[in-house]
Write a protein that holds these residues in place. Structure first.
Motif, PDB file in Angstrom:
ATOM      1  N   ALA A  45       8.256   2.733 -16.537  1.00 37.78           N
ATOM      2  CA  ALA A  45       7.240   2.358 -15.541  1.00 37.78           C
ATOM      3  C   ALA A  45       7.847   1.886 -14.229  1.00 37.78           C
ATOM      4  CB  ALA A  45       6.334   1.267 -16.102  1.00 37.78           C
ATOM      5  N   TYR A  46       9.186   1.862 -14.117  1.00 35.24           N
ATOM      6  CA  TYR A  46       9.819   1.309 -12.915  1.00 35.24           C
ATOM      7  C   TYR A  46      10.691   2.326 -12.187  1.00 35.24           C
ATOM      8  CZ  TYR A  46       8.169  -3.098 -14.771  1.00 35.24           C
ATOM      9  OH  TYR A  46       7.374  -4.107 -15.234  1.00 35.24           O
TER      10      TYR A  46
ATOM     11  N   ALA B  76       5.511   4.684  -7.223  1.00 35.73           N
ATOM     12  CA  ALA B  76       4.601   5.282  -6.238  1.00 35.73           C
ATOM     13  C   ALA B  76       3.228   5.531  -6.857  1.00 35.73           C
ATOM     14  CB  ALA B  76       5.197   6.584  -5.709  1.00 35.73           C
ATOM     15  N   ASN B  77       3.188   5.973  -8.107  1.00 37.19           N
ATOM     16  CA  ASN B  77       1.904   6.193  -8.784  1.00 37.19           C
ATOM     17  C   ASN B  77       1.154   4.880  -8.985  1.00 37.19           C
ATOM     18  OD1 ASN B  77       2.487   8.927  -8.951  1.00 37.19           O
ATOM     19  ND2 ASN B  77       3.324   8.793 -11.025  1.00 37.19           N
ATOM     20  N   ARG B  78       1.860   3.827  -9.347  1.00 35.44           N
ATOM     21  CA  ARG B  78       1.217   2.527  -9.543  1.00 35.44           C
ATOM     22  C   ARG B  78       0.701   1.969  -8.224  1.00 35.44           C
ATOM     23  NH1 ARG B  78       5.426  -0.975 -12.961  1.00 35.44           N
ATOM     24  NH2 ARG B  78       3.756  -2.530 -12.744  1.00 35.44           N
ATOM     25  N   ILE B  79       1.447   2.197  -7.151  1.00 31.33           N
ATOM     26  CA  ILE B  79       0.977   1.745  -5.829  1.00 31.33           C
ATOM     27  C   ILE B  79      -0.286   2.499  -5.440  1.00 31.33           C
ATOM     28  CG2 ILE B  79       1.545   1.737  -3.373  1.00 31.33           C
ATOM     29  CD1 ILE B  79       4.457   1.215  -4.177  1.00 31.33           C
ATOM     30  N   ALA B  80      -0.293   3.826  -5.663  1.00 35.15           N
ATOM     31  CA  ALA B  80      -1.471   4.626  -5.325  1.00 35.15           C
ATOM     32  C   ALA B  80      -2.682   4.202  -6.144  1.00 35.15           C
ATOM     33  CB  ALA B  80      -1.169   6.107  -5.542  1.00 35.15           C
ATOM     34  N   ALA B  81      -2.457   3.875  -7.431  1.00 35.67           N
ATOM     35  CA  ALA B  81      -3.567   3.471  -8.290  1.00 35.67           C
ATOM     36  C   ALA B  81      -4.152   2.132  -7.879  1.00 35.67           C
ATOM     37  CB  ALA B  81      -3.100   3.418  -9.750  1.00 35.67           C
TER      38      ALA B  81
ATOM     39  N   ARG C  57       0.811  -1.216   0.000  1.00 35.91           N
ATOM     40  CA  ARG C  57       0.000   0.000   0.000  1.00 35.91           C
ATOM     41  C   ARG C  57       0.844   1.266   0.000  1.00 35.91           C
ATOM     42  NH1 ARG C  57      -3.313  -1.676   5.220  1.00 35.91           N
ATOM     43  NH2 ARG C  57      -1.246  -2.525   5.635  1.00 35.91           N
ATOM     44  N   THR C  58       2.126   1.164   0.355  1.00 34.03           N
ATOM     45  CA  THR C  58       3.002   2.322   0.381  1.00 34.03           C
ATOM     46  C   THR C  58       4.348   1.951  -0.238  1.00 34.03           C
ATOM     47  OG1 THR C  58       3.925   1.800   2.562  1.00 34.03           O
ATOM     48  CG2 THR C  58       1.916   3.154   2.493  1.00 34.03           C
TER      49      THR C  58
ATOM     50  N   PHE D  51       6.792  -1.485  -0.148  1.00 29.69           N
ATOM     51  CA  PHE D  51       7.361  -2.050  -1.372  1.00 29.69           C
ATOM     52  C   PHE D  51       8.833  -2.395  -1.164  1.00 29.69           C
ATOM     53  CE2 PHE D  51       9.814  -1.157  -5.256  1.00 29.69           C
ATOM     54  CZ  PHE D  51       9.305  -2.134  -6.080  1.00 29.69           C
ATOM     55  N   TRP D  52       9.616  -1.458  -0.599  1.00 27.99           N
ATOM     56  CA  TRP D  52      11.043  -1.748  -0.342  1.00 27.99           C
ATOM     57  C   TRP D  52      11.194  -2.926   0.609  1.00 27.99           C
ATOM     58  CZ3 TRP D  52      12.733   0.398  -4.258  1.00 27.99           C
ATOM     59  CH2 TRP D  52      12.558   1.736  -4.597  1.00 27.99           C
TER      60      TRP D  52
END
Length: 318
Positions: free
Chosen positions: A244-245, A251-256, A200-201, A205-206
């Motif tokens: 895209a990476y 961060a945009n892909r996670i938010a989406a 979610r953040t 992800f890290w």
């Protein structure tokens, strides 16, 4: 329309030249060229195709520059059905002469074994006139691409008006992707795509990547974020994986996808709660008498009949 790619050559330049001039890929019966091989769509600038490698090596040896980058491999690909093999070869030859004809040795091979015609252009890294090495930078590449588009326009071909600025690929990676073989970068992309569906953040992800064995190098003193996969030999910048990476796009892909991740987590919690609260059943003894039933039926009744029914044995008189 021609798409231009560039790959630096750091080893086995002779193999690149052989691949570019491969007669099975460049065959064209009756084609007349200037310095190429007979009946093939091959040509050379400032050298001859059959001795190109020796001439290029001689130039590097003469100026004492035989290490590091040995040459550059340009790939000029055309839209299927837009050009003839001869026209594609002529465009590649004009491109080589205009960009490198005054200072460098070049070989050109037009491959016709794919649905899209494409030129392989091998350029020596050392100039035969002054010994200076060719330096490939984003600025020089954009200028070469502009020249390639200009030549295509003169031949009546379409061009990409607003091309995306993409980072270059290693030649081995380019070959592997065209042969649909996995690469280290494709494996990293797959891992990242899987992890993005679970977080979610960006911090999560890290952390998920670290649990998978990745090493993350995020340093305010460094411009780019780099990661090293499990058992990897070196760090790889995220930006080299594609647009895209980058951290911003991640961060945009996670938010989406955050809504879907939250919904999945909620469903998992509900499912776990149902498993904890549901009635647990224990296996029943098949020969026990069920509670609330006074009569037996079926095989169970027959079993108990044989167990408790006395056997009549007549006694004979002595």
């Amino acid at each position: 329309m021609a798409v231009l790619e560039i790959h630096a050559i750091r080893s086995r330049m002779d193999d690149r030249i052989k691949y570019a001039l491969n007669p099975e890929k460049t065959s064209c019966i009756g084609f007349s060229n200037h310095n190429g091989l007979p009946d093939t769509l091959t040509d050379a600038v400032n050298c001859f195709c059959d001795t190109a490698y020796e001439q290029m090596e001689g130039t590097k040896s003469y100026f004492g520059k035989t290490g590091q980058v040995l040459g550059y491999h340009f790939i000029q690909s055309f839209k299927p059905g837009e050009v003839t093999p001869q026209q594609a070869h002529e465009i590649g030859r004009q491109f080589a002469e205009r960009c490198f004809g005054e200072r460098f040795e070049v070989v050109i091979g037009t491959h016709t074994d794919k649905s899209h015609l494409h030129n392989h252009i091998i350029v020596n890294s050392v100039s035969f006139t002054d010994g200076h090495k060719y330096r490939s930078t984003p600025e020089t590449f954009y200028e070469l691409r502009r020249i390639s588009d200009e030549i295509c326009r003169t031949h009546g071909l379409s061009v990409i008006e607003q091309p995306k600025h993409r980072t270059g690929k290693h030649y081995a990676e380019w070959i592997a992707e065209n042969e649909y073989r996995p690469t280290i970068r494709s494996a990293i992309r797959e891992d990242i795509d899987v992890v993005l569906m679970q977080v979610r953040t960006l911090d999560e992800f890290w952390e998920h990547l670290r649990r998978r064995g990745y090493e993350i190098r995020v340093n305010p003193n460094r411009k780019y974020v780099a990661i090293r996969p499990p058992n990897g030999k070196r760090f790889i910048r995220l930006k080299s994986l594609g647009d895209a990476y980058t951290p911003k796009q991640l961060a945009n892909r996670i938010a989406a996808g955050r809504g879907a991740v939250v919904e999945n987590i909620r469903k998992i919690k509900v499912r776990r709660k149902q498993l904890e609260t549901r009635k647990k059943y224990r296996p029943r003894n098949p020969f026990s008498i069920p509670r609330g039933r006074l009569t037996l039926r079926g095989i169970r009744a027959l079993y108990w009949k044989y167990v408790y029914t006395p056997v009549y044995c007549p006694v004979r008189a002595p």
